[in-house]
Design an enzyme around this catalytic site. Structure first.
Site, PDB file in Angstrom:
ATOM      1  N   ASP A 121      -2.614   2.060  -3.033  1.00 17.21           N
ATOM      2  CA  ASP A 121      -1.622   3.127  -2.993  1.00 17.21           C
ATOM      3  C   ASP A 121      -1.454   3.547  -1.535  1.00 17.21           C
ATOM      4  OD1 ASP A 121      -0.003   5.366  -4.002  1.00 17.21           O
ATOM      5  OD2 ASP A 121      -1.742   6.602  -3.478  1.00 17.21           O
ATOM      6  N   ASP A 134       0.370   7.105  -0.082  1.00 13.88           N
ATOM      7  CA  ASP A 134       0.202   8.537   0.195  1.00 13.88           C
ATOM      8  C   ASP A 134      -1.032   9.086  -0.511  1.00 13.88           C
ATOM      9  OD1 ASP A 134       2.964   9.363   1.535  1.00 13.88           O
ATOM     10  OD2 ASP A 134       3.411   7.994  -0.107  1.00 13.88           O
ATOM     11  N   ASP A 138      -5.770   7.241  -5.317  1.00 15.86           N
ATOM     12  CA  ASP A 138      -6.383   8.555  -5.150  1.00 15.86           C
ATOM     13  C   ASP A 138      -6.066   9.548  -6.252  1.00 15.86           C
ATOM     14  OD1 ASP A 138      -4.136  10.788  -3.878  1.00 15.86           O
ATOM     15  OD2 ASP A 138      -3.572   8.690  -3.947  1.00 15.86           O
TER      16      ASP A 138
END
Length: 212
Positions: A7, A9, A162
């Site tokens: 991922d 951001d 995240d």
């Protein structure tokens, strides 16, 4: 060697300040109060459409769809406040040097994704890049993650993210999931399915080795 998809951001970069700036430039055009960086961070994860919906709801604005083009316009230039999390580049270099194939799967729209990758000098960092509008579906639908793995050829699969969206995506794709705990996650870690958790990017090459 493994295929490892990341991922963007909240995982590799902290872009919340830039996203807040793009949001606030949009809100200023309709005379609405700005978002704090923490508010913006809390709205990230499900793509730009959902971000704008959450932003509009927070400011009691009735027509999120009308704000979408303006937000994207500002978002495409919002790169100057974004920072790479400590240790990310060293970890990516180590993984690449070990022969692993690296890809990116983000819900960030394509043009902002390419803009921030260019700003960071990461145009050639990943073999494949799937953004939030590359396919008709975005995370947590597993299709873009699966397509990213397919683009990396053969080998074991590992996904690194995240957030709640990332955890669900990995679970639906049936792949091991490594979660970066300082990212944009809002739920308790124990509530999210994951194979391993880390708060220091220096740990990642060892975690990967342990999975193979």
């Amino acid at each position: 060697m493994a295929r490892i998809v990341f991922d963007l951001d909240g995982t590799l970069i902290d872009s919340a300040a830039d996203i807040a700036a793009a949001a606030n430039a949009t809100l200023a055009e309709v005379n609405a109060a700005p978002l704090s960086v923490d508010e913006a961070r809390g709205f990230v994860g499900a793509g730009a459409v959902v971000f704008v919906q959450r932003m509009a709801r927070a400011r009691n604005l009735a027509d999120p769809a009308a704000l979408q083009p303006r937000f994207i316009h500002h978002y495409e230039a919002a790169v100057t406040k974004t920072v790479i999390y400590p240790g990310v580049e060293t970890a990516l270099d180590a993984l690449g040097a070990a022969g692993h194939r690296l890809g990116l799967c983000t819900n960030k729209p394509g043009r902002p994704t390419q803009a921030v990758l260019a700003h960071l000098g990461w145009q050639d960092r990943f073999e494949v890049v799937f953004a939030g509008d590359t396919l008709a579906r975005r995370k947590p639908n597993p299709a873009p993650l699966q397509a990213a793995f397919e683009g990396l050829g053969e080998g074991p699969k590992i996904y690194v993210g995240d957030s709640e969206v990332d955890a669900e995506t990995a679970e639906r794709a049936g792949v091991p999931f490594l979660i970066y705990t300082p990212g944009y996650r809002k739920s308790p870690l124990e509530n999210l399915p994951h194979t391993a958790a880390f708060d220091d990017w220096a740990e990642v090459p060892g975690i990967v080795d342990g999975l193979l």
